[in-house]
Design a protein around this motif. Structure first.
Motif, PDB file in Angstrom:
ATOM      1  N   VAL A  70       0.996  -1.127   0.000  1.00  0.00           N
ATOM      2  CA  VAL A  70       0.059  -0.238   0.052  1.00  0.00           C
ATOM      3  C   VAL A  70       0.785   1.165  -0.082  1.00  0.00           C
ATOM      4  O   VAL A  70       1.307   1.677   1.014  1.00  0.00           O
ATOM      5  CB  VAL A  70      -1.013   0.034   1.374  1.00  0.00           C
ATOM      6  CG1 VAL A  70      -2.102   1.235   1.061  1.00  0.00           C
ATOM      7  CG2 VAL A  70      -1.554  -1.352   1.299  1.00  0.00           C
ATOM      8  N   VAL A  71       1.186   1.845  -1.302  1.00  0.00           N
ATOM      9  CA  VAL A  71       2.064   2.878  -1.257  1.00  0.00           C
ATOM     10  C   VAL A  71       1.458   4.165  -1.817  1.00  0.00           C
ATOM     11  O   VAL A  71       0.359   4.107  -2.431  1.00  0.00           O
ATOM     12  CB  VAL A  71       3.265   2.464  -2.203  1.00  0.00           C
ATOM     13  CG1 VAL A  71       4.128   1.415  -1.691  1.00  0.00           C
ATOM     14  CG2 VAL A  71       2.909   1.950  -3.625  1.00  0.00           C
ATOM     15  N   ALA A 168       0.875  -7.237   4.663  1.00  0.00           N
ATOM     16  CA  ALA A 168       0.427  -5.676   3.982  1.00  0.00           C
ATOM     17  C   ALA A 168       1.602  -4.765   4.658  1.00  0.00           C
ATOM     18  O   ALA A 168       1.366  -4.847   5.890  1.00  0.00           O
ATOM     19  CB  ALA A 168      -1.031  -5.418   4.352  1.00  0.00           C
ATOM     20  N   LEU A 169       2.064  -3.989   3.676  1.00  0.00           N
ATOM     21  CA  LEU A 169       3.118  -3.169   4.093  1.00  0.00           C
ATOM     22  C   LEU A 169       2.647  -1.542   3.549  1.00  0.00           C
ATOM     23  O   LEU A 169       2.370  -1.756   2.463  1.00  0.00           O
ATOM     24  CB  LEU A 169       4.391  -3.347   3.905  1.00  0.00           C
ATOM     25  CG  LEU A 169       5.010  -4.826   4.202  1.00  0.00           C
ATOM     26  CD1 LEU A 169       4.725  -5.930   3.089  1.00  0.00           C
ATOM     27  CD2 LEU A 169       6.325  -4.701   4.520  1.00  0.00           C
ATOM     28  N   ALA A 170       2.558  -0.668   4.420  1.00  0.00           N
ATOM     29  CA  ALA A 170       2.187   0.533   3.790  1.00  0.00           C
ATOM     30  C   ALA A 170       3.260   1.525   3.985  1.00  0.00           C
ATOM     31  O   ALA A 170       3.832   1.806   5.051  1.00  0.00           O
ATOM     32  CB  ALA A 170       0.848   1.022   4.601  1.00  0.00           C
ATOM     33  N   GLY A 171       3.349   2.438   2.997  1.00  0.00           N
ATOM     34  CA  GLY A 171       4.384   3.601   3.166  1.00  0.00           C
ATOM     35  C   GLY A 171       4.502   4.297   2.064  1.00  0.00           C
ATOM     36  O   GLY A 171       3.837   4.171   1.307  1.00  0.00           O
ATOM     37  N   VAL A 184       0.764  -7.592  -4.603  1.00  0.00           N
ATOM     38  CA  VAL A 184      -0.446  -6.662  -5.189  1.00  0.00           C
ATOM     39  C   VAL A 184      -0.405  -5.235  -4.660  1.00  0.00           C
ATOM     40  O   VAL A 184      -0.217  -5.358  -3.470  1.00  0.00           O
ATOM     41  CB  VAL A 184      -1.582  -7.426  -4.672  1.00  0.00           C
ATOM     42  CG1 VAL A 184      -2.835  -6.490  -5.300  1.00  0.00           C
ATOM     43  CG2 VAL A 184      -2.005  -8.910  -5.180  1.00  0.00           C
ATOM     44  N   VAL A 185      -0.065  -4.350  -5.676  1.00  0.00           N
ATOM     45  CA  VAL A 185       0.490  -3.044  -5.528  1.00  0.00           C
ATOM     46  C   VAL A 185      -0.991  -2.127  -5.491  1.00  0.00           C
ATOM     47  O   VAL A 185      -1.510  -2.118  -6.413  1.00  0.00           O
ATOM     48  CB  VAL A 185       1.421  -2.819  -6.341  1.00  0.00           C
ATOM     49  CG1 VAL A 185       1.968  -1.511  -6.127  1.00  0.00           C
ATOM     50  CG2 VAL A 185       2.726  -3.713  -6.263  1.00  0.00           C
ATOM     51  N   MET A 269      -3.809  -4.825 -13.093  1.00  0.00           N
ATOM     52  CA  MET A 269      -2.881  -4.229 -12.136  1.00  0.00           C
ATOM     53  C   MET A 269      -1.628  -4.768 -12.449  1.00  0.00           C
ATOM     54  O   MET A 269      -0.485  -4.107 -12.045  1.00  0.00           O
ATOM     55  CB  MET A 269      -3.362  -4.853 -10.546  1.00  0.00           C
ATOM     56  CG  MET A 269      -4.685  -4.094 -10.336  1.00  0.00           C
ATOM     57  SD  MET A 269      -5.416  -4.525  -8.596  1.00  0.00           S
ATOM     58  CE  MET A 269      -4.034  -4.180  -7.443  1.00  0.00           C
ATOM     59  N   THR A 270      -1.373  -6.084 -12.945  1.00  0.00           N
ATOM     60  CA  THR A 270      -0.076  -6.573 -13.460  1.00  0.00           C
ATOM     61  C   THR A 270       0.468  -5.500 -14.497  1.00  0.00           C
ATOM     62  O   THR A 270       1.700  -5.372 -14.626  1.00  0.00           O
ATOM     63  CB  THR A 270       0.084  -7.864 -13.547  1.00  0.00           C
ATOM     64  OG1 THR A 270      -1.049  -8.244 -14.536  1.00  0.00           O
ATOM     65  CG2 THR A 270      -0.218  -8.668 -12.326  1.00  0.00           C
TER      66      THR A 270
END
Length: 417
Positions: A70-71, A168-171, A184-185, A269-270
């Motif tokens: 999650v960018v 899930a990583l957000a930044g 999945v971006v 999305m890809t």
């Protein structure tokens, strides 16, 4: 039986808490709830988040644990709110705003939590120090049966720590490319005027989302055996297929419009990430070409924007003469360099005249990070460091792993809805 991507999963899915038709309706309800609290970049992204949440409830059946990246380019894009919603809907959430490899090693077991990491840019950013162990752990945890071995306990025994877990990583800005490649971006943007979301309040939002979480668990937990046997036809290949397969499995279990919708989101999305990668590659080429222009000009303190553009366009082997509709211009150049923190400014040259120019020292950090000089050859026998310095060639600094991807994320137009 392998699903055909259609809606023929009703009888199989009926062994859970809800029938397949009710499962499709449940995903519809979850999708609507997520869309009330966050504005996502597209309908495909909303579909992907919905399926990722549901896939967390069949983690024991999965061969791959897709990351959710999650960018966004700045703060205030809704990244943390996405994690708030995930926290109340995924299976066994573990939220953290920072973490270490030692902590993650010890919380992941045979029944792993779903990791939710906010402010991930503080872990992987340029000032975060050495985080290669954590990056390696997150990379390995994308696939089952990739343990990390460490010496542990008072007897210092070699111990295998499981790494498999959804995360899930957000930044702010792109995460390391090895993580983005397994994710999945979601490329978040600030809300436009007129785009409204429901306020997230624990007293009413949490019970609503927890009820959806419990319905997901009741539907999907009994289907883990079925999910484990499914090999769904995928519209993509290789690592993208590994990452998206859990989401497509959930869609196929639900049936209805979800199988087609999941595959359409996967393709869209890809493909978007392929475009982002191409844009990043183009920016790296631009940095290299600008360094070459400075070298040709004797590494001057600054170059006029006009002169720099002319030199770039004159290179017949470079893409700049054909960039855009009429070739690279000053606006394009500034836009491509913006994410590196580089911009033109008024500069006074030797003749006393002022002009918009790019200062060489602005590029030094970006050159070191994204296109470092090839390592200098090892000195021949008898060649001393003093001799090399006398020739104007300082010793080569030690090489190391450099961050990949622009600090603020790739530039270029983004969908706003």
């Amino acid at each position: 039986m392998v699903p055909d991507g259609g809606s023929g999963t009703g009888d199989r899915a009926g062994t859970g808490g809800e029938t397949a038709e009710e499962g499709a309706a449940l995903l519809d309800d979850l999708r609507a709830a997520i869309g009330r609290y966050v504005v996502l970049p597209s309908e495909e992204v909303l579909t992907a988040v919905t399926l990722w949440v549901a896939a967390s409830h069949i983690q024991p059946a999965l061969q791959h644990a897709p990351r959710l990246a999650v960018v966004g380019p700045t703060k205030g894009c809704g990244k943390s709110r996405v994690l708030d919603v995930l926290h109340e809907t995924v299976s066994r959430p573990m939220m953290t705003v920072n973490t270490s490899p030692a902590v993650v090693f010890r919380i992941i077991g045979e029944d792993p939590p779903t990791l939710l990491v906010d402010e991930a840019d503080t872990i992987f950013g340029p000032k975060a120090g050495d985080k290669e162990d954590l990056r390696g752990l997150l990379n390995a945890g994308h696939q089952r049966n990739r343990p990390a071995w460490r010496i542990s306990g008072p007897e210092h025994k070699p111990t295998a720590f499981p790494t498999f877990a959804m995360a899930a990583l957000a930044g702010i800005g792109d995460l390391p490319d090895t993580i983005m490649d397994r994710a999945v971006v979601l490329r978040m943007q600030k809300r436009k005027p007129g785009e409204k979301v429901a306020p997230f309040r624990s007293r009413h939002s949490v019970p609503e989302l927890n009820a959806l979480r419990d319905r997901l668990a009741a539907w999907l937990t009994p289907l883990c055996g079925t999910a484990h046997r499914l090999v769904p036809p995928m519209p993509v290949e290789d690592r993208a297929a590994d990452t998206w397969e859990p989401l497509v499995i959930v869609a196929d279990l639900a049936g209805g419009h979800w199988p087609a919708q999941a595959r359409a989101a996967c393709l869209a999305m890809t493909r978007n990430e392929v475009v982002q990668d191409e844009q990043t590659t183009l920016k790296t080429r631009l940095l290299r070409d600008i360094r070459r222009v400075f070298e040709q000009q004797g590494d001057r303190e600054a170059l006029r924007s006009h002169d720099l553009l002319a030199a770039l366009i004159q290179d017949a082997e470079a893409p700049w003469a054909e960039y855009g509709t009429k070739g690279l211009n000053a606006y394009h150049l500034a836009n491509l360099l913006r994410d590196f923190g580089i911009s033109p400014a008024n500069h006074r040259f030797e003749n006393g005249r002022q002009a918009k120019a790019y200062a060489r020292n602005q590029f030094l950090d970006a050159w070191a990070r994204y296109c470092p000089d090839p390592a200098q050859p090892i000195p021949a026998a008898g060649e001393t460091v003093v001799a090399r310095r006398a020739q104007g060639k300082p010793p080569t600094p030690p090489s190391g792993t450099l961050p990949i991807g622009p600090p603020g994320g790739p530039a270029g137009p983004r969908p706003t809805r």
